[in-house]
Design a protein around this motif. Structure first.
Motif, PDB file in Angstrom:
ATOM      1  N   ALA A   1      23.746  26.289 -18.372  1.00  0.00           N
ATOM      2  CA  ALA A   1      23.352  25.668 -17.106  1.00  0.00           C
ATOM      3  C   ALA A   1      22.148  26.393 -16.544  1.00  0.00           C
ATOM      4  O   ALA A   1      21.954  27.584 -16.747  1.00  0.00           O
ATOM      5  N   SER A   2      21.303  25.648 -15.832  1.00  0.00           N
ATOM      6  CA  SER A   2      20.158  26.268 -15.164  1.00  0.00           C
ATOM      7  C   SER A   2      20.645  27.301 -14.153  1.00  0.00           C
ATOM      8  O   SER A   2      21.643  27.101 -13.472  1.00  0.00           O
ATOM      9  N   SER A   3      19.919  28.408 -14.067  1.00  0.00           N
ATOM     10  CA  SER A   3      20.277  29.448 -13.102  1.00  0.00           C
ATOM     11  C   SER A   3      19.435  29.349 -11.834  1.00  0.00           C
ATOM     12  O   SER A   3      19.502  30.221 -10.972  1.00  0.00           O
ATOM     13  N   ASN A   4      18.603  28.313 -11.731  1.00  0.00           N
ATOM     14  CA  ASN A   4      17.763  28.155 -10.550  1.00  0.00           C
ATOM     15  C   ASN A   4      18.602  28.013  -9.288  1.00  0.00           C
ATOM     16  O   ASN A   4      19.594  27.287  -9.260  1.00  0.00           O
ATOM     17  N   ARG A   5      18.155  28.688  -8.246  1.00  0.00           N
ATOM     18  CA  ARG A   5      18.790  28.581  -6.943  1.00  0.00           C
ATOM     19  C   ARG A   5      18.176  27.425  -6.165  1.00  0.00           C
ATOM     20  O   ARG A   5      17.165  26.856  -6.569  1.00  0.00           O
ATOM     21  N   LEU A   6      18.776  27.089  -5.043  1.00  0.00           N
ATOM     22  CA  LEU A   6      18.260  26.005  -4.215  1.00  0.00           C
ATOM     23  C   LEU A   6      16.806  26.267  -3.830  1.00  0.00           C
ATOM     24  O   LEU A   6      15.960  25.364  -3.895  1.00  0.00           O
ATOM     25  N   ILE A   7      16.496  27.492  -3.445  1.00  0.00           N
ATOM     26  CA  ILE A   7      15.132  27.799  -3.020  1.00  0.00           C
ATOM     27  C   ILE A   7      14.153  27.672  -4.187  1.00  0.00           C
ATOM     28  O   ILE A   7      12.978  27.317  -3.990  1.00  0.00           O
ATOM     29  N   ASP A   8      14.606  27.925  -5.412  1.00  0.00           N
ATOM     30  CA  ASP A   8      13.737  27.755  -6.578  1.00  0.00           C
ATOM     31  C   ASP A   8      13.385  26.284  -6.777  1.00  0.00           C
ATOM     32  O   ASP A   8      12.227  25.933  -7.034  1.00  0.00           O
ATOM     33  N   HIS A   9      14.387  25.413  -6.677  1.00  0.00           N
ATOM     34  CA  HIS A   9      14.136  23.975  -6.801  1.00  0.00           C
ATOM     35  C   HIS A   9      13.211  23.495  -5.682  1.00  0.00           C
ATOM     36  O   HIS A   9      12.319  22.673  -5.910  1.00  0.00           O
ATOM     37  N   ALA A  10      13.425  23.993  -4.463  1.00  0.00           N
ATOM     38  CA  ALA A  10      12.600  23.595  -3.327  1.00  0.00           C
ATOM     39  C   ALA A  10      11.161  24.059  -3.508  1.00  0.00           C
ATOM     40  O   ALA A  10      10.214  23.316  -3.206  1.00  0.00           O
TER      41      ALA A  10
ATOM     42  N   LYS B   1       0.810  -1.218   0.000  1.00  0.00           N
ATOM     43  CA  LYS B   1       0.000   0.000   0.000  1.00  0.00           C
ATOM     44  C   LYS B   1       0.844   1.269   0.000  1.00  0.00           C
ATOM     45  O   LYS B   1       0.632   2.195   0.775  1.00  0.00           O
ATOM     46  N   VAL B   2       1.833   1.285  -0.900  1.00  0.00           N
ATOM     47  CA  VAL B   2       2.722   2.440  -1.031  1.00  0.00           C
ATOM     48  C   VAL B   2       2.740   2.895  -2.484  1.00  0.00           C
ATOM     49  O   VAL B   2       2.880   2.082  -3.401  1.00  0.00           O
ATOM     50  N   ARG B   3       2.575   4.185  -2.698  1.00  0.00           N
ATOM     51  CA  ARG B   3       2.737   4.774  -4.021  1.00  0.00           C
ATOM     52  C   ARG B   3       4.150   5.343  -4.095  1.00  0.00           C
ATOM     53  O   ARG B   3       4.586   6.049  -3.179  1.00  0.00           O
ATOM     54  N   ILE B   4       4.865   5.040  -5.174  1.00  0.00           N
ATOM     55  CA  ILE B   4       6.269   5.419  -5.288  1.00  0.00           C
ATOM     56  C   ILE B   4       6.436   6.469  -6.378  1.00  0.00           C
ATOM     57  O   ILE B   4       6.047   6.256  -7.534  1.00  0.00           O
ATOM     58  N   LEU B   5       7.013   7.603  -5.986  1.00  0.00           N
ATOM     59  CA  LEU B   5       7.205   8.740  -6.882  1.00  0.00           C
ATOM     60  C   LEU B   5       8.681   9.069  -7.008  1.00  0.00           C
ATOM     61  O   LEU B   5       9.478   8.754  -6.120  1.00  0.00           O
ATOM     62  N   THR B   6       9.038   9.706  -8.096  1.00  0.00           N
ATOM     63  CA  THR B   6      10.378  10.266  -8.222  1.00  0.00           C
ATOM     64  C   THR B   6      10.249  11.684  -8.748  1.00  0.00           C
ATOM     65  O   THR B   6       9.359  11.976  -9.554  1.00  0.00           O
ATOM     66  N   TYR B   7      11.120  12.570  -8.255  1.00  0.00           N
ATOM     67  CA  TYR B   7      11.042  13.976  -8.623  1.00  0.00           C
ATOM     68  C   TYR B   7      12.303  14.404  -9.346  1.00  0.00           C
ATOM     69  O   TYR B   7      13.417  14.060  -8.933  1.00  0.00           O
ATOM     70  N   GLY B   8      12.123  15.161 -10.431  1.00  0.00           N
ATOM     71  CA  GLY B   8      13.257  15.632 -11.209  1.00  0.00           C
ATOM     72  C   GLY B   8      13.361  17.143 -11.240  1.00  0.00           C
ATOM     73  O   GLY B   8      12.349  17.845 -11.274  1.00  0.00           O
ATOM     74  N   TYR B   9      14.588  17.639 -11.209  1.00  0.00           N
ATOM     75  CA  TYR B   9      14.874  19.068 -11.346  1.00  0.00           C
ATOM     76  C   TYR B   9      16.252  19.191 -11.984  1.00  0.00           C
ATOM     77  O   TYR B   9      17.035  18.238 -11.967  1.00  0.00           O
ATOM     78  N   ASP B  10      16.541  20.343 -12.564  1.00  0.00           N
ATOM     79  CA  ASP B  10      17.801  20.494 -13.286  1.00  0.00           C
ATOM     80  C   ASP B  10      18.942  20.728 -12.312  1.00  0.00           C
ATOM     81  O   ASP B  10      19.181  21.852 -11.869  1.00  0.00           O
ATOM     82  N   ALA B  11      19.651  19.663 -11.971  1.00  0.00           N
ATOM     83  CA  ALA B  11      20.746  19.732 -11.001  1.00  0.00           C
ATOM     84  C   ALA B  11      22.107  19.680 -11.672  1.00  0.00           C
ATOM     85  O   ALA B  11      23.092  19.325 -11.040  1.00  0.00           O
ATOM     86  N   TYR B  12      22.138  20.031 -12.959  1.00  0.00           N
ATOM     87  CA  TYR B  12      23.429  20.067 -13.657  1.00  0.00           C
ATOM     88  C   TYR B  12      24.084  21.416 -13.420  1.00  0.00           C
ATOM     89  O   TYR B  12      23.753  22.402 -14.073  1.00  0.00           O
ATOM     90  N   ILE B  13      25.012  21.461 -12.457  1.00  0.00           N
ATOM     91  CA  ILE B  13      25.670  22.725 -12.161  1.00  0.00           C
ATOM     92  C   ILE B  13      26.631  23.128 -13.272  1.00  0.00           C
ATOM     93  O   ILE B  13      26.965  24.289 -13.428  1.00  0.00           O
ATOM     94  N   VAL B  14      27.091  22.135 -14.035  1.00  0.00           N
ATOM     95  CA  VAL B  14      27.894  22.444 -15.216  1.00  0.00           C
ATOM     96  C   VAL B  14      27.348  21.629 -16.374  1.00  0.00           C
ATOM     97  O   VAL B  14      26.955  20.480 -16.207  1.00  0.00           O
ATOM     98  N   ARG B  15      27.276  22.222 -17.538  1.00  0.00           N
ATOM     99  CA  ARG B  15      26.778  21.480 -18.690  1.00  0.00           C
ATOM    100  C   ARG B  15      27.285  22.131 -19.969  1.00  0.00           C
ATOM    101  O   ARG B  15      27.628  23.323 -19.983  1.00  0.00           O
ATOM    102  N   LYS B  16      27.311  21.360 -21.025  1.00  0.00           N
ATOM    103  CA  LYS B  16      27.639  21.914 -22.327  1.00  0.00           C
ATOM    104  C   LYS B  16      26.445  22.742 -22.783  1.00  0.00           C
ATOM    105  O   LYS B  16      25.331  22.259 -22.813  1.00  0.00           O
ATOM    106  N   GLY B  17      26.678  24.006 -23.060  1.00  0.00           N
ATOM    107  CA  GLY B  17      25.563  24.871 -23.402  1.00  0.00           C
ATOM    108  C   GLY B  17      25.257  25.801 -22.244  1.00  0.00           C
ATOM    109  O   GLY B  17      26.134  26.473 -21.729  1.00  0.00           O
TER     110      GLY B  17
END
Length: 282
Positions: free
Chosen positions: A81-90, A63-79
């Motif tokens: 990078a997301s400018s979101n701060r920790l509080i934005d992701h939260a 009786k458990v529903r299992i979820l996964t949450y995604g956010y852009d946590a690539y602090i470095v990337r080709k192209g």
């Protein structure tokens, strides 16, 4: 195809995804990935085609529903990078999760978080935002939380900024950097310290009153090759709270290929205990 013949940039897999649905679920378990991860690959062991919360966990928890949450946590990337701060992701986590639970007609269902690395900081900030939110529906996450499993979370900072630089150098790619996330992962960062103090003050208040959430911290035993331990035991654990080791490095400590792996059994033991406690409440 878009103008100029270039293929469209794929959207990042963000938001809530249901890995296992259960119509009569009594608990939601939500997984939150860490630095440079995503909502499925972080939890998928090498050689496996699907994340273990989807393949291994449902048969072990009733009786458990299992979820996964995604956010852009690539602090470095080709192209770019997301400018979101920790509080934005939260804030996004709080809103997306609340919306998902309302749409499933389960806004007050007990919830447990399993968070890796940076995901633990995102969870702590989201819980604090929920606790003090003026909107009743967004306060529901705080009211419903029963436990948090932190896996390699840098409660006291980490040298992940150096790790990121090593990765960039090794790849030899031109990348942009999300500096706000890099800065908060530096040891002695004031924002990190504020989240730490506020969160554990809240936990102590709740526990003195005999209220959840429960907290368990897992820490890595092995170094990443050529880099070392990303989050030390001292940073990943908290005095007075249950601390459990996993015989793996920072990346692999959340990748289980088999239900026979001891790390999986240790994590499962915490989840089973908390789910049983919820059952006693009903």
């Amino acid at each position: 195809m878009v103008a100029g013949g270039n293929p469209p940039i794929p959207s990042f897999p963000d938001g809530v995804k249901v890995l296992h649905d259960c119509p009569d679920a009594t608990v939601d378990v939500c997984f939150v990935h860490g630095l440079t991860g995503d909502r499925e690959s972080t939890w998928t062991a090498d050689g496996q085609s699907a994340p273990w919360p989807k393949t291994l966990l449902p048969s072990k928890l009733d009786k458990v529903r299992i979820l996964t949450y995604g956010y852009d946590a690539y602090i470095v990337r080709k192209g770019v990078a997301s400018s979101n701060r920790l509080i934005d992701h939260a804030t996004n986590l709080l809103n997306d999760l609340t919306t998902d639970r309302v749409c499933c007609n389960a806004p007050f269902r007990p919830i447990v978080f399993v968070a890796h690395s940076l995901g633990g900081l995102v969870c702590k900030e989201a819980i604090l935002l929920s606790r003090n939110h003026p909107e009743p529906h967004l306060r529901s996450i705080f009211d419903c939380i029963r436990g948090v499993i932190f896996m390699g979370t840098p409660h006291k900072g980490a040298w992940m900024a150096d790790w990121a630089k090593i990765s960039v150098s090794a790849l030899g790619l031109a990348k942009t950097v999300n500096k706000s996330l890099l800065e908060i992962l530096q040891t002695n960062n004031q924002a990190l310290e504020r989240i730490q103090l506020d969160f554990w003050s809240m936990i102590r208040e709740r526990q003195k009153a005999g209220q959840p959430p429960e907290v368990t911290c897992f820490f890595e035993e092995l170094p990443l090759p050529g880099i070392g331990k990303v989050v030390t035991k001292e940073s990943a654990t908290l005095e007075g709270y249950n601390s459990i080791t996993i015989h793996a490095n920072h990346r692999d400590m959340v990748k289980f290929a088999s239900a026979e792996e001891n790390g999986f059994k240790r994590l499962l033991g915490e989840l089973v205990r908390w789910v049983l406690q919820v059952g006693k409440e009903n």
